[in-house]
Design a protein around this motif. Structure first.
Motif, mmCIF file in Angstrom:
data_model
loop_
_atom_site.group_PDB
_atom_site.id
_atom_site.type_symbol
_atom_site.label_atom_id
_atom_site.label_comp_id
_atom_site.label_asym_id
_atom_site.label_seq_id
_atom_site.Cartn_x
_atom_site.Cartn_y
_atom_site.Cartn_z
ATOM 1 N N CYS A 609 0.863 -1.256 -0.167
ATOM 2 C CA CYS A 609 0.031 0.144 -0.054
ATOM 3 C C CYS A 609 1.018 1.234 -0.117
ATOM 4 O O CYS A 609 1.729 1.360 0.824
ATOM 5 N N CYS A 612 0.303 3.084 3.743
ATOM 6 C CA CYS A 612 0.796 2.560 4.981
ATOM 7 C C CYS A 612 1.642 1.417 4.968
ATOM 8 O O CYS A 612 2.096 0.751 5.796
ATOM 9 N N CYS A 629 -6.118 -1.807 -0.043
ATOM 10 C CA CYS A 629 -5.428 -2.111 0.966
ATOM 11 C C CYS A 629 -5.787 -3.212 1.867
ATOM 12 O O CYS A 629 -6.992 -3.197 2.189
ATOM 13 N N CYS A 635 -7.261 1.436 6.635
ATOM 14 C CA CYS A 635 -6.786 2.123 5.460
ATOM 15 C C CYS A 635 -7.777 2.209 4.365
ATOM 16 O O CYS A 635 -7.667 0.930 3.881
ATOM 17 N N THR A 637 -7.190 2.978 1.149
ATOM 18 C CA THR A 637 -6.446 3.318 -0.231
ATOM 19 C C THR A 637 -6.952 2.292 -1.087
ATOM 20 O O THR A 637 -7.024 0.950 -0.877
HETATM 21 ZN ZN LIG Z 1 -3.012 0.942 3.320
#
Ligand SMILES: [Zn+2]
Ligand SMILES: [Zn+2]
Ligand SMILES: [Zn+2]
Length: 739
Positions: A609, A612, A629, A635, A637
């Motif tokens: 990711c 993170c 993610c 998260c 994403t």
């Molecule tokens: Zn992430």
């Protein structure tokens, strides 16, 4: 799903605008075909005595919004005029009003017959006759006009049965899948034959996963005669009288030690004469395979280009000319005229040795429709070079392939001399083979592409002239490590071959099957080989569980045979549909009431990711697959499939995404994962900016020259550097257990 047959438009021919319907006051006979390109070619042949009109493909079909098949009453279909064909039909109505006769000259197969029937029904034509020709040439068209016949309802019914079977599956399995799918994408669909193709791909993938590669070693001696420098390779085969098997490096080293200081002596020399016969002329499946292997075209693309060549290409002053015969065929038959045409050409342009005494007749697979002919040039004297100025690059390359294959199929055998030599060193035996081409025959013009890396006999380099008991000098003795290989993934070429061998699909359906399973997201091409997606595997497993013997190879092949039987007039189409529908409906009900759901496994991909650092996973969404993610919802994403991990050189926030353009000339292009960013490049960005003008730099890899060219995406800027590619570290391994 039935093949969507659209009228094709070649890029080099004029686009026909909808001119007002000509008043047929003179009462000319009318000929109706599918496409404007075919219209132009025919009109040129027939002149003003006939009016030639295009239906633009199908004019009627089952309704889009409902099943359109009355299950309670013998599966009676309801057809609707396609909204986009209303105008065409009005025009045809006008033109045919005063016509003494209407010839329906749609393509010479089931679907063409069905289009003709729908036109007749929609216009309520009383004076319609069917004519068909395999090639749009003056002689074939004139002959067809002397042999008009009524529409063949058996053929129409075979087509109807396929359409209805596919409709029943498509419209009844899709809602089942929507209901049983958990999470993500809802708009799933399934096709009768496509599901079997996906199943083949999934099963192959599982064989590959289950495969445990085994290590083995080879020892190759490079040797030369003493009196001349003519190095050749020989491979270790035996110790004593037993086949030698080297499992480990230690095994190989022990042999090398043993062979230190050994003398190498020729033990036996064996020479055999071999003949190679040319491959038969193309049928649909072999054309698709060769165009995939040699030109890299998808089956769908190949058929689009072939259709342009068949319907006619504008050859300048000559006008529109059809260059090849009909491209949907499973017959390798050649007409007597075609055979004579090939022989005349060979006689004029080749040494007499290249012309066999008699024409070659090829045997068509049982069950194929032999009224058809192979795919061949309509006039072999139109050489690829002579028509090149009028063709697109793709048309030229496909025409050249068809032209050469046709001529080669009528050329003499190639004659080879294959030499096999056994060489002894202590009690080890090495073996070497080499080939001398005594006479190249058809190979002078054409050799067939292959799906594996194995060498054909004719490709082996020749050996030096060797005598028994002759001593040889050792130049090098090399061990090499190998691993047994799993069966290969299907390519477009090998999948078409497999579908044909299994009796699934027909010349008119291979290309649609291949493109549909990709469009639905069930399989993907990776390095030109098919790989199931997690979604494809999940849906396949569900269908196999509930419909084990309906969406399988034997039953689908059986249904194809039944459709043939309908066409022959030996089976009733309603009975055939019922034979499928009754077990299908029972299983459908069981599935609807069952507890199983379709859960697409979350598959981790080789990406971290960007926000993170956690691994990314592949998920199915409403509009297809994407990367997310693995720490979702902590998260959030997400990235599109195709995200390259390269930071966008423009906005420096997003990531470069590789995408494939849709449509006829699918090619890769690159955009940014940020919607607001307007990065758009045809070559892959490196992520860096040009030191001279600050535009993104892009790269192109030239594998053959072993280099990478990095240049500026700004066409005004000349900045360019080249760098060498790093050497590939892969151990060359021999393909084992391939087709
Ligand atoms: Zn992430
Ligand atoms: Zn950007
Ligand atoms: Zn620049």
């Amino acid at each position: 799903m039935a093949k969507a047959r659209k009228a094709s438009q070649t890029s080099k021919t004029r686009t026909s605008k909808a001119s007002p319907a000509p008043k047929n006051t003179a009462g000319k006979p009318v000929i109706i075909v599918e496409s404007p390109a075919k219209t132009r070619t025919l009109q040129k042949i027939l002149g003003n005595a006939y009016l030639v009109e295009a239906s633009m493909g199908h004019v009627r079909d089952l309704p889009k919004t409902k099943l359109g098949v009355d299950i309670e009453h013998d599966f009676q279909p309801t057809y609707q005029t396609l909204p986009e064909r209303k105008e065409v039909l009005q025009r045809l109505q006008k033109v045919t009003q005063n016509a003494p006769i209407v010839y329906l000259a749609t393509d010479p197969d089931r679907e063409g017959e069905a289009i003709a029937w729908h036109i007749q029904q929609a216009l309520n034509l009383q004076n319609a006759q069917r004519i068909e020709f395999n090639e749009i040439t003056a002689s074939a068209v004139q002959r067809a006009l002397t042999q008009p016949r009524p529409i063949d309802l058996h053929r129409v019914n075979a087509q109807q049965a396929r359409r209805i079977l596919d409709r029943l599956v498509g419209y009844q399995v899709s809602p089942l899948l929507w209901r049983k799918m958990r999470g993500g994408r809802k708009a799933l669909s399934a096709g009768r034959v496509q599901s079997v193709a996906v199943r083949l791909i999934v099963e192959r993938e599982r064989e590959i996963r289950a495969f445990v590669p085994e290590e083995y070693w080879k020892i190759t001696a490079t040797l030369t005669p003493l009196d001349e420098e003519f190095p050749f390779d020989a491979e270790l085969r035996q110790k004593g009288d037993a086949k030698i098997e080297l499992k480990t490096e230690a095994d190989a080293k022990a042999v090398l030690q043993d062979l230190e200081g050994a003398t190498y002596v020729v033990e036996s020399v064996e020479k055999r004469q071999r003949r190679r016969t040319p491959p038969p002329p193309f049928i649909t499946s072999t054309l698709q395979q060769e165009a995939s292997r040699k030109l890299g075209y998808s089956a769908k693309r190949t058929m689009q280009i072939a259709q342009q060549l068949y319907e006619g290409v504008d050859l300048g002053d000559e006008g529109s000319v059809a260059l090849i015969t009909y491209m949907r065929t499973d017959s390798v038959r050649l007409s007597n005229e075609a055979l004579q045409m090939a022989r005349d050409y060979l006689q004029q342009h080749f040494d007499p040795a290249y012309l066999p005494e008699k024409p070659r007749q090829y045997k068509t697979r049982a069950g194929a429709q032999d009224a058809h002919e192979a795919i061949r040039p309509t006039d072999v004297n139109r050489t690829p070079q002579s028509v090149r100025p009028y063709l697109t690059a793709e048309q030229y390359r496909l025409y050249e392939l068809i032209w050469k294959r046709f001529l080669a199929s009528q050329m003499a055998d190639a004659q080879l001399e294959v030499t096999s030599v056994t060489i002894r060193a202590k009690d080890y035996r090495f073996r070497a083979s080499g080939t001398v081409i005594l006479f190249d025959g058809f190979l002078a013009l054409y050799s067939e592409g292959k799906d594996t890396a194995e060498k054909e006999e004719e490709e082996l380099p020749p050996l030096p002239e060797l005598q028994e008991n002759e001593e040889l000098r050792l130049i090098a003795l090399k061990p090499s490590q190998h691993f047994t290989q799993p069966p290969p993934r299907y390519t477009e070429a090998t999948l078409v071959k497999a579908l044909e061998q299994h009796g699934i699909g027909r010349p008119s359906t291979y290309a649609t099957i291949l493109s549909t399973i990709q469009e639905r997201g069930y399989v993907e091409l990776e390095n030109r080989a098919f790989k199931p997606t997690p979604l494809g595997e999940a849906v396949n497993d569900y269908l196999v569980k509930y419909f084990p013997d309906l969406f399988d190879v034997p039953f689908t092949a059986h249904m194809e045979e039944q459709l043939d039987t309908i066409e022959e007039g030996k089976a009733d189409w309603v009975g055939v549909v019922r034979e499928f529908y009754e077990p299908f409906q029972q299983k459908l009900n069981t599935a609807l009431n069952g507890d199983d759901v379709i859960r697409v496994p979350v598959v981790q991909v080789a990406r971290a990711c960007p926000n993170c650092g956690a691994p990314m996973v592949r998920r199915e969404g409403r509009y297809g697959a994407f990367l997310a993610c693995s720490r979702y919802p902590d998260c959030k994403t997400t990235l599109p499939i195709g995200a390259t991990g390269i930071r966008c050189p423009l906005c420096k926030v997003g990531e470069v995404v590789e995408r494939k353009s849709k449509g006829k000339k699918a090619r890769l292009y690159y955009t940014c994962s940020q919607k607001e960013c307007n990065l758009l490049l045809w070559d892959k960005p490196t992520g860096a900016l040009c030191p001279e003008c600050n535009s993104p730099l892009v790269e192109r890899v030239q594998k053959r020259q072993n280099k990478r060219i990095i240049f500026c995406s700004n066409p005004e800027c000349r900045y360019q550097v080249e760098e060498e590619l790093e050497a590939e570290t892969d151990v060359p391994a021999e393909a084992v257990g391939v087709e």
